[in-house]
Design a protein around this motif. Sequence first.
Motif, PDB file in Angstrom:
ATOM      1  N   THR A 178       0.838  -1.205   0.000  1.00  0.00           N
ATOM      2  CA  THR A 178       0.000   0.000   0.000  1.00  0.00           C
ATOM      3  C   THR A 178       0.873   1.255   0.000  1.00  0.00           C
ATOM      4  N   VAL A 179       1.066   1.837   1.160  1.00  0.00           N
ATOM      5  CA  VAL A 179       1.763   3.129   1.226  1.00  0.00           C
ATOM      6  C   VAL A 179       3.228   3.044   0.823  1.00  0.00           C
ATOM      7  N   MET A 180       3.820   1.837   0.890  1.00  0.00           N
ATOM      8  CA  MET A 180       5.228   1.690   0.539  1.00  0.00           C
ATOM      9  C   MET A 180       5.421   0.959  -0.789  1.00  0.00           C
ATOM     10  N   SER A 181       4.373   0.867  -1.579  1.00  0.00           N
ATOM     11  CA  SER A 181       4.462   0.079  -2.816  1.00  0.00           C
ATOM     12  C   SER A 181       5.477   0.653  -3.803  1.00  0.00           C
ATOM     13  N   LYS A 182       5.559   1.970  -3.908  1.00  0.00           N
ATOM     14  CA  LYS A 182       6.496   2.582  -4.860  1.00  0.00           C
ATOM     15  C   LYS A 182       7.944   2.329  -4.453  1.00  0.00           C
ATOM     16  N   ILE A 183       8.235   2.510  -3.167  1.00  0.00           N
ATOM     17  CA  ILE A 183       9.607   2.322  -2.712  1.00  0.00           C
ATOM     18  C   ILE A 183      10.019   0.865  -2.842  1.00  0.00           C
TER      19      ILE A 183
END
Length: 277
Positions: A178-183
């Motif tokens: 979720t919130v860390m999917s890009k990293i």
Amino acid sequence: MKLIQSASLLFALFASSSTAFPTAFRPTRSNTQLDMANIAVFGASGLTAAECVYQALENGDTVVGLTRNPSKLKIPKGSGGAKADQSISNPNLTVIGGDVTNKADVDKVFAAQKIDGVVVALGGKTSDVGDTMLTDGTKNVIAAMKENGVKRLAVVTSIGAGDSENQAPFMFKILMKTVMSKIFKDKNEQEKVVKASGLEYCIVRPGGLTVDPPTGVINVIEGEAGSIARADVAQFCLDAISVPDFPYIGKAPCISSVGGTSWVKDRSSKARGEAMQ
């Protein structure tokens, strides 16, 4: 370098109901190290990278660091003790202000000294540094290493990256998707680049990071990992680029100082070494 397993460690594992037996890795500086003194650290002002810089200097090595924010490179809380947060003043330290995604800035590091080993410990929010900074920057570092004949590389990623997704605790897996999917997309691509590099690499996947003093205990975990001090992660990275027979070259170990099955990433200001507001 020795791998140490003890009765007390096994007892602790049974007591914590860990899902796998970790290997206790207690690194020490020794005469078996590579004949090296010049270390490059990319992302030098970051919390883990600063530990690498400081510990290497304390070991008598020469360090060249690249960071977007040279003024933020301070003595780390974990290893620094009472000196923590002071500026690092050492004749063996060269700090270069620059962007790892700019190959010309990366080249400045290798022009400053004959580099013997490299630590990549990049960080930052994707909203600040871009969605592909880790991958693009690591590509530049690898290219510069090959151009300058440097072979040893330690790259800090995270528990849950690459094929270690199942080693991440449940709540952290949710964050990863979720919130860390890009990293994590960037970390996964970064790891692929490192594995394809042909260099003598070690991808270091730490568990929950703290700014506590070093414990000297680093467990290589097969199951779910617990927490680990950034100071211990730094020691592992420095050994990865300096110990000739380092056992995790060409591998991507997950490391922690505490084995366990209920770890959740501590995203608090304390864990990041920031003053409480």
